[in-house]
Write a protein that holds these residues in place. Structure first.
Motif, short mmCIF file in Angstrom:
data_model
loop_
_atom_site.label_atom_id
_atom_site.label_comp_id
_atom_site.label_asym_id
_atom_site.label_seq_id
_atom_site.Cartn_x
_atom_site.Cartn_y
_atom_site.Cartn_z
N ALA A 136 -0.50 0.17 -3.15
CA ALA A 136 -1.42 0.82 -4.08
C ALA A 136 -1.24 0.35 -5.51
O ALA A 136 -2.13 0.53 -6.34
CB ALA A 136 -1.24 2.34 -4.00
N THR A 142 -3.85 0.73 0.19
CA THR A 142 -4.05 0.34 -1.20
C THR A 142 -4.38 1.56 -2.07
O THR A 142 -4.66 1.41 -3.24
CB THR A 142 -5.17 -0.71 -1.33
OG1 THR A 142 -6.36 -0.18 -0.74
CG2 THR A 142 -4.78 -2.01 -0.65
N ASN A 143 -4.32 2.73 -1.46
CA ASN A 143 -4.56 3.98 -2.19
C ASN A 143 -3.40 4.93 -1.87
O ASN A 143 -3.17 5.24 -0.70
CB ASN A 143 -5.90 4.58 -1.76
CG ASN A 143 -6.19 5.88 -2.45
OD1 ASN A 143 -5.59 6.91 -2.15
ND2 ASN A 143 -7.12 5.85 -3.38
N SER A 144 -2.69 5.37 -2.89
CA SER A 144 -1.50 6.19 -2.66
C SER A 144 -1.82 7.56 -2.06
O SER A 144 -1.07 8.07 -1.24
CB SER A 144 -0.68 6.36 -3.94
OG SER A 144 -1.44 6.96 -4.94
#
Length: 148
Positions: free
Chosen positions: A69, A109-111
């Motif tokens: 991320a 790629t997104n926390s």
């Protein structure tokens, strides 16, 4: 005038002291679901897991979830967890998938999505900034992997 300047300078220094720790005190932590049976993973187990090798605990095969991320957390992962360059790591994982028929680790790629996935799967293991998971009761921190 000197008194006003001194007070302003003191206020500025005090506010800097409050702000600095949030930037200077960053940690990457190893995370699992609060529902997981895993109590601890040593450095070798963590490295093996993220290098595509089978790691089991209490009969459950653990699943590594890669946190990409943020470029900094990926750099910390490469340097401090697997001790490889980006290119070497990618080749290693691809080779295991092609030759050994192993599945590639899921990359996030997104926390927020990563944390939700870890919370929902007791076999999932990942890493995140400590500040991102510190108040999430669905997540358990096993240990600090890196500290600034």
């Amino acid at each position: 005038m000197k008194n006003v300047t001194a007070k302003w300078l003191l206020a500025l220094l005090c506010s800097a002291a409050v702000v600095l720790p949030s930037f200077a005190d960053e940690s990457v932590v190893l995370i699992i679901s609060a529902e997981s049976k895993v109590e601890q993973l040593d450095s070798l187990e963590v490295r093996k897991l993220f290098l595509g090798m089978t790691v089991t605990h209490n009969g459950d095969r653990l699943r590594p979830l890669l946190n990409e991320a943020d470029p900094r957390i990926k750099d910390v992962f490469l340097q401090n967890i697997v001790s490889m360059t980006d290119m070497t790591y990618d080749r290693r994982i691809l080779l295991l998938a092609l030759q050994g028929g192993r599945s590639l680790p899921t990359v996030y790629t997104n926390s927020t999505t990563l944390i939700n996935s870890v919370a929902a799967d007791p076999r999932a293991v990942s890493f995140a900034w400590a500040k991102d998971v510190q108040r999430d009761k669905r997540i358990r921190v096993l240990r600090v992997l890196w500290h600034d």
